[in-house]
Design a protein around this motif. Structure first.
Motif, PDB file in Angstrom:
ATOM      1  N   LYS A  92      -5.972   4.370  19.265  1.00 25.26           N
ATOM      2  CA  LYS A  92      -7.056   5.272  19.647  1.00 25.26           C
ATOM      3  C   LYS A  92      -6.604   6.231  20.725  1.00 25.26           C
ATOM      4  O   LYS A  92      -5.701   5.949  21.505  1.00 25.26           O
ATOM      5  CB  LYS A  92      -8.307   4.515  20.055  1.00 25.26           C
ATOM      6  N   LEU A  93      -7.250   7.364  20.728  1.00 27.04           N
ATOM      7  CA  LEU A  93      -6.980   8.425  21.693  1.00 27.04           C
ATOM      8  C   LEU A  93      -8.127   8.410  22.696  1.00 27.04           C
ATOM      9  O   LEU A  93      -9.296   8.479  22.302  1.00 27.04           O
ATOM     10  CB  LEU A  93      -6.906   9.766  20.965  1.00 27.04           C
ATOM     11  N   ILE A  94      -7.792   8.290  23.956  1.00 30.74           N
ATOM     12  CA  ILE A  94      -8.813   8.233  25.005  1.00 30.74           C
ATOM     13  C   ILE A  94      -8.596   9.419  25.932  1.00 30.74           C
ATOM     14  O   ILE A  94      -7.515   9.595  26.500  1.00 30.74           O
ATOM     15  CB  ILE A  94      -8.730   6.919  25.807  1.00 30.74           C
ATOM     16  N   MET A  95      -9.648  10.242  26.074  1.00 28.02           N
ATOM     17  CA  MET A  95      -9.585  11.390  26.973  1.00 28.02           C
ATOM     18  C   MET A  95     -10.604  11.167  28.082  1.00 28.02           C
ATOM     19  O   MET A  95     -11.794  11.006  27.813  1.00 28.02           O
ATOM     20  CB  MET A  95      -9.889  12.679  26.202  1.00 28.02           C
ATOM     21  N   GLU A  96     -10.110  11.155  29.311  1.00 24.21           N
ATOM     22  CA  GLU A  96     -10.984  10.937  30.451  1.00 24.21           C
ATOM     23  C   GLU A  96     -10.980  12.174  31.336  1.00 24.21           C
ATOM     24  O   GLU A  96      -9.920  12.642  31.740  1.00 24.21           O
ATOM     25  CB  GLU A  96     -10.514   9.714  31.252  1.00 24.21           C
ATOM     26  N   PRO A  97     -12.160  12.675  31.633  1.00 21.88           N
ATOM     27  CA  PRO A  97     -12.232  13.860  32.500  1.00 21.88           C
ATOM     28  C   PRO A  97     -11.875  13.490  33.947  1.00 21.88           C
ATOM     29  O   PRO A  97     -11.987  12.333  34.350  1.00 21.88           O
ATOM     30  CB  PRO A  97     -13.697  14.296  32.384  1.00 21.88           C
ATOM     31  N   GLY A  98     -11.443  14.494  34.699  1.00 17.88           N
ATOM     32  CA  GLY A  98     -11.118  14.280  36.113  1.00 17.88           C
ATOM     33  C   GLY A  98     -12.344  13.859  36.919  1.00 17.88           C
ATOM     34  O   GLY A  98     -12.237  13.107  37.883  1.00 17.88           O
ATOM     35  N   ASP A  99     -13.514  14.327  36.526  1.00 16.94           N
ATOM     36  CA  ASP A  99     -14.768  13.989  37.203  1.00 16.94           C
ATOM     37  C   ASP A  99     -15.303  12.698  36.593  1.00 16.94           C
ATOM     38  O   ASP A  99     -15.713  12.654  35.430  1.00 16.94           O
ATOM     39  CB  ASP A  99     -15.768  15.127  37.021  1.00 16.94           C
ATOM     40  N   THR A 100     -15.296  11.613  37.354  1.00 12.67           N
ATOM     41  CA  THR A 100     -15.711  10.302  36.837  1.00 12.67           C
ATOM     42  C   THR A 100     -17.195  10.245  36.494  1.00 12.67           C
ATOM     43  O   THR A 100     -17.642   9.300  35.847  1.00 12.67           O
ATOM     44  CB  THR A 100     -15.365   9.186  37.845  1.00 12.67           C
ATOM     45  N   GLY A 104     -16.209  10.437  28.984  1.00 10.13           N
ATOM     46  CA  GLY A 104     -14.954  10.683  28.291  1.00 10.13           C
ATOM     47  C   GLY A 104     -15.164  10.738  26.781  1.00 10.13           C
ATOM     48  O   GLY A 104     -16.284  10.621  26.279  1.00 10.13           O
ATOM     49  N   LYS A 105     -14.101  10.902  26.088  1.00  7.77           N
ATOM     50  CA  LYS A 105     -14.128  10.977  24.620  1.00  7.77           C
ATOM     51  C   LYS A 105     -13.086  10.015  24.083  1.00  7.77           C
ATOM     52  O   LYS A 105     -11.956   9.970  24.574  1.00  7.77           O
ATOM     53  CB  LYS A 105     -13.838  12.412  24.164  1.00  7.77           C
ATOM     54  N   GLU A 106     -13.464   9.258  23.076  1.00 10.91           N
ATOM     55  CA  GLU A 106     -12.540   8.326  22.447  1.00 10.91           C
ATOM     56  C   GLU A 106     -12.630   8.520  20.935  1.00 10.91           C
ATOM     57  O   GLU A 106     -13.710   8.680  20.376  1.00 10.91           O
ATOM     58  CB  GLU A 106     -12.942   6.893  22.815  1.00 10.91           C
TER      59      GLU A 106
END
Length: 175
Positions: A92-100, A104-106
């Protein structure tokens, strides 16, 4: 030169006596009594014992299939089967934004890979349409082709996902 039909009997100086069982544009498929099935060139030397003059289709199914595949690859947006590298299957591809505080998007790597290969296929179709266009002059074709090549280059980061190297993106080669 007489074209022999299926069922014709021949005597070949190397293979002996045999019967023509298939005919292509370049070869006879002959089943010989001693050596079994052999292919011989249509213009090779042999003695005709008995000629059958059936309607002969001088192109084989394999030749038709090969031609059709070539045409479809060249002129349609039908895509080839492209496999993901084994190490990424099920990942899986996990994208986490800098702002917690933001979500995010998975997504599965398989879905992401499918999207990447669709982009590649659409670029290829665009490239074909540009090259076959009658409305663009040669300089316009060259300019657009360079944009596509640069786009391929931008996508080379994703080559790690491809199972086969021959299906990867290739950008502009350095000189």
């Amino acid at each position: 030169m007489q074209l022999l039909g299926i069922g014709s009997r021949i005597n070949h100086n190397e293979f002996g006596k045999g019967v023509v069982t298939n005919v292509t544009s370049k070869q006879y498929w002959v089943t010989f009594m001693d050596s079994g099935l052999e292919t011989i060139d249509i213009d090779s030397e042999f003695e005709v014992i008995e000629a059958c003059e059936d309607e002969v289709d001088t192109i084989s199914f394999a030749e038709v299939e090969s031609s059709l595949v070539h045409i479809l690859k060249k002129w349609s947006d039908a895509s080839e089967v492209v496999n993901i590298s084994d190490k990424w299957k099920g990942g899986k591809l996990i994208m986490e934004p800098g702002d917690t505080n933001l979500q995010g998007k998975e997504m599965t790597i398989d879905s992401f890979f499918h999207k990447i290969t669709m982009v590649r296929d659409r670029l290829r179709v665009m490239e074909q349409k540009i090259n076959s266009s009658k409305n663009l002059d040669e300089q316009e074709k060259i300019d657009l082709q360079q944009y596509i090549t640069r786009s391929y280059g931008s996508l080379t980061s994703f080559n790690v996902l491809f199972k086969m190297k021959s299906q990867q993106f290739i950008g502009q080669k350095s000189k």
